[in-house]
Design a protein around this motif. Sequence first.
Motif, mmCIF file in Angstrom:
data_model
loop_
_atom_site.group_PDB
_atom_site.id
_atom_site.type_symbol
_atom_site.label_atom_id
_atom_site.label_comp_id
_atom_site.label_asym_id
_atom_site.label_seq_id
_atom_site.Cartn_x
_atom_site.Cartn_y
_atom_site.Cartn_z
ATOM 1 N N ASN A 1 0.821 -1.212 0.000
ATOM 2 C CA ASN A 1 0.000 0.000 0.000
ATOM 3 C C ASN A 1 0.852 1.258 0.000
ATOM 4 O OD1 ASN A 1 -3.152 -0.475 0.458
ATOM 5 N ND2 ASN A 1 -2.059 -2.132 1.487
ATOM 6 N N MET A 2 1.985 1.226 0.705
ATOM 7 C CA MET A 2 2.862 2.395 0.721
ATOM 8 C C MET A 2 3.506 2.626 -0.650
ATOM 9 S SD MET A 2 2.598 3.755 3.691
ATOM 10 C CE MET A 2 0.850 3.256 3.590
ATOM 11 N N GLU A 3 3.869 1.527 -1.335
ATOM 12 C CA GLU A 3 4.436 1.666 -2.681
ATOM 13 C C GLU A 3 3.389 2.207 -3.653
ATOM 14 O OE1 GLU A 3 7.476 1.354 -3.752
ATOM 15 O OE2 GLU A 3 8.275 0.837 -1.773
ATOM 16 N N ARG A 4 2.188 1.735 -3.533
ATOM 17 C CA ARG A 4 1.119 2.231 -4.406
ATOM 18 C C ARG A 4 0.842 3.707 -4.145
ATOM 19 N NH1 ARG A 4 -5.027 0.201 -3.740
ATOM 20 N NH2 ARG A 4 -4.700 1.481 -1.875
ATOM 21 N N LYS A 5 0.922 4.112 -2.884
ATOM 22 C CA LYS A 5 0.700 5.522 -2.559
ATOM 23 C C LYS A 5 1.799 6.404 -3.151
ATOM 24 C CE LYS A 5 -0.126 8.531 1.410
ATOM 25 N NZ LYS A 5 -0.215 8.602 2.906
ATOM 26 N N LYS A 6 3.041 5.918 -3.123
ATOM 27 C CA LYS A 6 4.148 6.692 -3.702
ATOM 28 C C LYS A 6 3.994 6.814 -5.210
ATOM 29 C CE LYS A 6 7.576 5.516 -0.169
ATOM 30 N NZ LYS A 6 8.869 4.787 0.110
ATOM 31 N N ARG A 7 3.576 5.725 -5.868
ATOM 32 C CA ARG A 7 3.386 5.789 -7.317
ATOM 33 C C ARG A 7 2.275 6.755 -7.695
ATOM 34 N NH1 ARG A 7 3.955 0.067 -6.908
ATOM 35 N NH2 ARG A 7 1.697 -0.134 -7.140
ATOM 36 N N ALA B 1 1.372 9.356 -5.974
ATOM 37 C CA ALA B 1 1.817 10.728 -5.717
ATOM 38 C C ALA B 1 2.791 11.219 -6.779
ATOM 39 C CB ALA B 1 2.471 10.807 -4.342
ATOM 40 N N ALA B 2 3.520 10.283 -7.418
ATOM 41 C CA ALA B 2 4.497 10.678 -8.445
ATOM 42 C C ALA B 2 3.859 10.934 -9.793
ATOM 43 C CB ALA B 2 5.574 9.604 -8.589
ATOM 44 N N LEU B 3 2.630 10.481 -10.002
ATOM 45 C CA LEU B 3 1.969 10.689 -11.286
ATOM 46 C C LEU B 3 1.638 12.158 -11.479
ATOM 47 C CD1 LEU B 3 -0.481 7.638 -11.391
ATOM 48 C CD2 LEU B 3 1.645 7.929 -12.667
ATOM 49 N N PRO B 4 1.836 12.704 -12.689
ATOM 50 C CA PRO B 4 1.469 14.108 -12.931
ATOM 51 C C PRO B 4 -0.039 14.269 -12.937
ATOM 52 C CG PRO B 4 2.149 13.064 -14.964
ATOM 53 C CD PRO B 4 2.421 12.070 -13.870
#
Length: 205
Positions: A183-189, A191-194
């Motif tokens: 879930n933390m990795e998915r949240k980072k991805r 947040a990185a999306l424009p």
Amino acid sequence: MYTPSSMEFGKESPFPIPSAPPYPPSPPLASLPSHVEHSTVTTTGIPLNKTKPSNPPTAPNPDSHSPVAWSTGLCDCCDDCNSCCLTCWCPCVTFGRIAEMADRGSTSCGVSGALYMLILCVTGCSCLYSCFYRSKLRGQYFLKESPCTDCCIHCCCEECALCQEYRELKNHGFDMSIGWHGNMERKKRMAALPPSIEVGMFRST
């Protein structure tokens, strides 16, 4: 020895004789401002600029989080049939996922589920272990202790309590099947999306 005559006593002295300045007439008490106490008026008639002492300001109370209600009820197991079936057949898996989320990934689903199953097989009182995580989950999301204490809920309705906690975490946006770190990795991805820009339709001329 020289003695002054009576004529010299009648002459005015070339030096002025000091005298006290006249005081202004004292105003009547009725004309004084309301914030001036009557006891502050001196005998000379001059009021003193003294006001009544005010109460000292009190420090504001710190903001405290009031407990909120659960997103689903204790008996709303049919709202999520998948978690209900998983809890009925493998409660250790449901508890393991809940414990991993409540511990913020410090313990894995497999370790927590295995310990839950071991306590259940040896003592039959796995509810005493799972109720601890219900209290921890309530403290993290400021949930109400309802309809009764955490220990009573897990002792009387163990499966319903696990299903409610499972649904609560899903309603907070967690994907329970991928664990805390997933879930933390998915949240980072995400947040990185424009940010997506919507392009309007223009009529051609």
